[in-house]
Design a protein around this motif. Structure first.
Motif, PDB file in Angstrom:
ATOM      1  N   LEU A  85      39.715  44.210  30.388  1.00 56.44           N
ATOM      2  CA  LEU A  85      38.485  43.661  30.936  1.00 56.44           C
ATOM      3  C   LEU A  85      38.881  42.966  32.226  1.00 56.44           C
ATOM      4  O   LEU A  85      39.428  41.863  32.215  1.00 56.44           O
ATOM      5  CB  LEU A  85      37.830  42.672  29.968  1.00 56.44           C
ATOM      6  N   GLY A  86      38.666  43.648  33.348  1.00 53.40           N
ATOM      7  CA  GLY A  86      39.170  43.153  34.616  1.00 53.40           C
ATOM      8  C   GLY A  86      38.075  42.846  35.618  1.00 53.40           C
ATOM      9  O   GLY A  86      36.911  43.199  35.434  1.00 53.40           O
ATOM     10  N   CYS A  87      38.482  42.200  36.691  1.00 52.42           N
ATOM     11  CA  CYS A  87      37.574  41.898  37.794  1.00 52.42           C
ATOM     12  C   CYS A  87      37.383  43.154  38.640  1.00 52.42           C
ATOM     13  O   CYS A  87      38.273  44.006  38.734  1.00 52.42           O
ATOM     14  CB  CYS A  87      38.147  40.768  38.643  1.00 52.42           C
ATOM     15  N   ALA A  88      36.228  43.257  39.278  1.00 54.09           N
ATOM     16  CA  ALA A  88      35.928  44.403  40.138  1.00 54.09           C
ATOM     17  C   ALA A  88      36.662  44.333  41.481  1.00 54.09           C
ATOM     18  O   ALA A  88      36.571  45.273  42.272  1.00 54.09           O
ATOM     19  CB  ALA A  88      34.422  44.493  40.385  1.00 54.09           C
ATOM     20  N   ASP A  89      37.398  43.273  41.723  1.00 49.29           N
ATOM     21  CA  ASP A  89      38.108  43.074  42.995  1.00 49.29           C
ATOM     22  C   ASP A  89      38.933  44.309  43.368  1.00 49.29           C
ATOM     23  O   ASP A  89      39.718  44.816  42.556  1.00 49.29           O
ATOM     24  CB  ASP A  89      39.021  41.851  42.877  1.00 49.29           C
ATOM     25  N   SER A  90      38.777  44.771  44.599  1.00 46.41           N
ATOM     26  CA  SER A  90      39.433  46.008  45.041  1.00 46.41           C
ATOM     27  C   SER A  90      40.942  45.886  45.149  1.00 46.41           C
ATOM     28  O   SER A  90      41.646  46.894  45.235  1.00 46.41           O
ATOM     29  CB  SER A  90      38.858  46.433  46.399  1.00 46.41           C
ATOM     30  N   ARG A  91      41.454  44.653  45.128  1.00 46.10           N
ATOM     31  CA  ARG A  91      42.902  44.446  45.266  1.00 46.10           C
ATOM     32  C   ARG A  91      43.643  44.529  43.933  1.00 46.10           C
ATOM     33  O   ARG A  91      44.879  44.472  43.908  1.00 46.10           O
ATOM     34  CB  ARG A  91      43.164  43.086  45.910  1.00 46.10           C
ATOM     35  N   VAL A 108      37.241  48.220  31.684  1.00 43.16           N
ATOM     36  CA  VAL A 108      35.897  47.710  31.958  1.00 43.16           C
ATOM     37  C   VAL A 108      36.040  46.692  33.079  1.00 43.16           C
ATOM     38  O   VAL A 108      36.856  45.771  32.975  1.00 43.16           O
ATOM     39  CB  VAL A 108      35.280  47.041  30.709  1.00 43.16           C
ATOM     40  N   ARG A 109      35.240  46.842  34.136  1.00 42.48           N
ATOM     41  CA  ARG A 109      35.385  45.930  35.274  1.00 42.48           C
ATOM     42  C   ARG A 109      34.039  45.355  35.694  1.00 42.48           C
ATOM     43  O   ARG A 109      33.025  46.064  35.723  1.00 42.48           O
ATOM     44  CB  ARG A 109      36.034  46.652  36.467  1.00 42.48           C
ATOM     45  N   VAL A 110      34.046  44.071  36.001  1.00 43.42           N
ATOM     46  CA  VAL A 110      32.878  43.376  36.526  1.00 43.42           C
ATOM     47  C   VAL A 110      33.395  42.186  37.324  1.00 43.42           C
ATOM     48  O   VAL A 110      34.415  41.590  36.964  1.00 43.42           O
ATOM     49  CB  VAL A 110      31.936  42.911  35.390  1.00 43.42           C
ATOM     50  N   ALA A 111      32.736  41.866  38.430  1.00 39.27           N
ATOM     51  CA  ALA A 111      33.167  40.729  39.239  1.00 39.27           C
ATOM     52  C   ALA A 111      33.201  39.470  38.381  1.00 39.27           C
ATOM     53  O   ALA A 111      32.191  39.063  37.799  1.00 39.27           O
ATOM     54  CB  ALA A 111      32.216  40.532  40.423  1.00 39.27           C
ATOM     55  N   ASN A 113      35.348  39.210  35.690  1.00 35.32           N
ATOM     56  CA  ASN A 113      35.963  39.598  34.409  1.00 35.32           C
ATOM     57  C   ASN A 113      35.420  38.828  33.204  1.00 35.32           C
ATOM     58  O   ASN A 113      36.164  38.220  32.444  1.00 35.32           O
ATOM     59  CB  ASN A 113      37.498  39.490  34.459  1.00 35.32           C
ATOM     60  N   PHE A 114      34.101  38.869  33.041  1.00 38.16           N
ATOM     61  CA  PHE A 114      33.484  38.219  31.892  1.00 38.16           C
ATOM     62  C   PHE A 114      32.807  39.270  31.014  1.00 38.16           C
ATOM     63  O   PHE A 114      32.561  40.403  31.430  1.00 38.16           O
ATOM     64  CB  PHE A 114      32.470  37.151  32.321  1.00 38.16           C
ATOM     65  N   VAL A 115      32.505  38.891  29.776  1.00 38.22           N
ATOM     66  CA  VAL A 115      31.923  39.804  28.803  1.00 38.22           C
ATOM     67  C   VAL A 115      30.435  39.980  29.058  1.00 38.22           C
ATOM     68  O   VAL A 115      29.688  38.995  29.092  1.00 38.22           O
ATOM     69  CB  VAL A 115      32.141  39.306  27.366  1.00 38.22           C
ATOM     70  N   LEU A 138      41.745  40.238  32.175  1.00 38.15           N
ATOM     71  CA  LEU A 138      42.622  40.102  33.336  1.00 38.15           C
ATOM     72  C   LEU A 138      41.866  39.528  34.530  1.00 38.15           C
ATOM     73  O   LEU A 138      41.041  40.206  35.150  1.00 38.15           O
ATOM     74  CB  LEU A 138      43.214  41.463  33.707  1.00 38.15           C
ATOM     75  N   GLY A 139      42.146  38.258  34.834  1.00 37.37           N
ATOM     76  CA  GLY A 139      41.624  37.648  36.047  1.00 37.37           C
ATOM     77  C   GLY A 139      42.643  37.765  37.162  1.00 37.37           C
ATOM     78  O   GLY A 139      43.636  38.484  37.047  1.00 37.37           O
ATOM     79  N   HIS A 140      42.428  37.047  38.239  1.00 32.20           N
ATOM     80  CA  HIS A 140      43.400  37.082  39.341  1.00 32.20           C
ATOM     81  C   HIS A 140      43.235  35.858  40.228  1.00 32.20           C
ATOM     82  O   HIS A 140      42.197  35.189  40.213  1.00 32.20           O
ATOM     83  CB  HIS A 140      43.234  38.366  40.175  1.00 32.20           C
ATOM     84  N   THR A 141      44.272  35.549  40.958  1.00 30.50           N
ATOM     85  CA  THR A 141      44.223  34.427  41.889  1.00 30.50           C
ATOM     86  C   THR A 141      43.236  34.724  43.010  1.00 30.50           C
ATOM     87  O   THR A 141      42.949  35.879  43.323  1.00 30.50           O
ATOM     88  CB  THR A 141      45.609  34.152  42.487  1.00 30.50           C
ATOM     89  N   SER A 142      42.700  33.664  43.613  1.00 31.66           N
ATOM     90  CA  SER A 142      41.751  33.778  44.737  1.00 31.66           C
ATOM     91  C   SER A 142      40.563  34.664  44.388  1.00 31.66           C
ATOM     92  O   SER A 142      40.139  35.514  45.180  1.00 31.66           O
ATOM     93  CB  SER A 142      42.465  34.328  45.982  1.00 31.66           C
ATOM     94  N   CYS A 143      40.024  34.475  43.200  1.00 33.34           N
ATOM     95  CA  CYS A 143      38.886  35.279  42.753  1.00 33.34           C
ATOM     96  C   CYS A 143      37.608  34.801  43.422  1.00 33.34           C
ATOM     97  O   CYS A 143      37.184  33.651  43.245  1.00 33.34           O
ATOM     98  CB  CYS A 143      38.744  35.198  41.234  1.00 33.34           C
ATOM     99  N   GLY A 144      36.970  35.676  44.188  1.00 33.41           N
ATOM    100  CA  GLY A 144      35.755  35.307  44.900  1.00 33.41           C
ATOM    101  C   GLY A 144      34.616  34.940  43.975  1.00 33.41           C
ATOM    102  O   GLY A 144      33.839  34.012  44.249  1.00 33.41           O
ATOM    103  N   ALA A 145      34.490  35.646  42.844  1.00 34.74           N
ATOM    104  CA  ALA A 145      33.417  35.356  41.900  1.00 34.74           C
ATOM    105  C   ALA A 145      33.602  33.976  41.266  1.00 34.74           C
ATOM    106  O   ALA A 145      32.637  33.224  41.094  1.00 34.74           O
ATOM    107  CB  ALA A 145      33.363  36.434  40.818  1.00 34.74           C
ATOM    108  N   VAL A 146      34.840  33.639  40.931  1.00 37.01           N
ATOM    109  CA  VAL A 146      35.111  32.317  40.370  1.00 37.01           C
ATOM    110  C   VAL A 146      34.869  31.235  41.412  1.00 37.01           C
ATOM    111  O   VAL A 146      34.239  30.206  41.131  1.00 37.01           O
ATOM    112  CB  VAL A 146      36.556  32.236  39.837  1.00 37.01           C
ATOM    113  N   ASN A 147      35.348  31.454  42.626  1.00 35.44           N
ATOM    114  CA  ASN A 147      35.153  30.467  43.688  1.00 35.44           C
ATOM    115  C   ASN A 147      33.674  30.231  43.964  1.00 35.44           C
ATOM    116  O   ASN A 147      33.232  29.093  44.178  1.00 35.44           O
ATOM    117  CB  ASN A 147      35.850  30.929  44.967  1.00 35.44           C
TER     118      ASN A 147
END
Length: 234
Positions: A85-91, A108-111, A113-115, A138-147
């Motif tokens: 379950l990952g973020c849609a971030d292209s990186r 499964v991906r969505v900006a 990474n939430f259910v 799976l999240g990631h650093t510098s996540c735009g959706a979280v910010n």
């Protein structure tokens, strides 16, 4: 009754009854019968395989692959060993991050990474029908959706269109962090969002929660570090 339906009966006894069994059996008929062999067959082995792949990726020592090989065989079915379950971030591309080829990961991906309801159904299908042994949020650093969620919660601003729906969905996991003192608020929010969604998946009924309790499935959380390429468990 088909063999697939019979094989699912034990899995769902006491976890939604015959209605769930029949539905899953119907979905799997014709595909599961021809599934190729899975890379690993236990949750711990599946997680180890993911992390070993990430170690290769982060060190720049990716496995050599012929991506055309096995293409015809994959038309017969799929047997992914892990779901992401990952973020849609292209990186952040899971197949690259974990050095896996086609057919190994169910993603499964969505900006953020939430259910979501659709995402939950997909993950249930991956675990119950396709046989994934581990789900990694799976999240990631510098996540735009979280910010964006942190900023919206702090300032009370409303984001345009359906982007505001992302904030509403991520608020339960992130809002408690705003009330806790500490450095690097945004990274703490990334971790809190991951952990919130891990807890949700671990207890979702009638499928995932029961599979976790029975030791058939593991749900874990991690984030991808953009500068290093490493996946860090949380």
């Amino acid at each position: 009754m088909c063999n697939v339906c019979l094989s699912r009966r034990g899995l769902f006894s006491g976890a939604g009854g015959l209605a769930v069994t029949a539905a899953v059996g119907a979905l799997s008929t014709g595909a599961a019968m021809a599934q190729p062999s899975r890379s690993v067959e236990t949750p711990d082995a599946a997680l180890s395989l993911l992390m070993e792949g990430n170690a290769r990726y982060a060190s720049g020592k990716l496995a050599e692959r012929d991506f055309s090989a096995g293409r015809a065989a994959r038309t017969l079915g799929q047997a992914p060993f892990a779901a992401i379950l990952g973020c849609a971030d292209s990186r952040v591309a899971p197949e690259l991050v974990f050095d896996q080829t086609a057919g190994e990961l169910f993603i499964v991906r969505v900006a953020g990474n939430f259910v979501t309801p659709d995402g939950l159904g997909s993950l249930e299908y991956g675990a119950a029908v396709l046989g994934t042994k581990v789900i990694m949020v799976l999240g990631h650093t510098s996540c735009g959706a979280v910010n964006a969620t942190v900023e919206a919660l702090q300032k009370g601003n409303t984001l345009p269109g359906h982007i505001a729906d992302l904030v509403r969905a991520m608020k339960p996991g992130i809002e408690p962090v705003l009330k806790t003192p500490g450095d690097d608020l945004r990274q703490r929010a990334v971790v809190a969002n991951i952990q919130h969604n891990v807890r949700r998946l671990q207890t979702e009924k009638p499928i995932l929660g029961d599979m976790v309790a029975a030791g058939k499935l593991k749900v874990v959380g991690a984030y991808y570090d953009l500068p290093t390429g490493k996946v860090i468990m949380v």
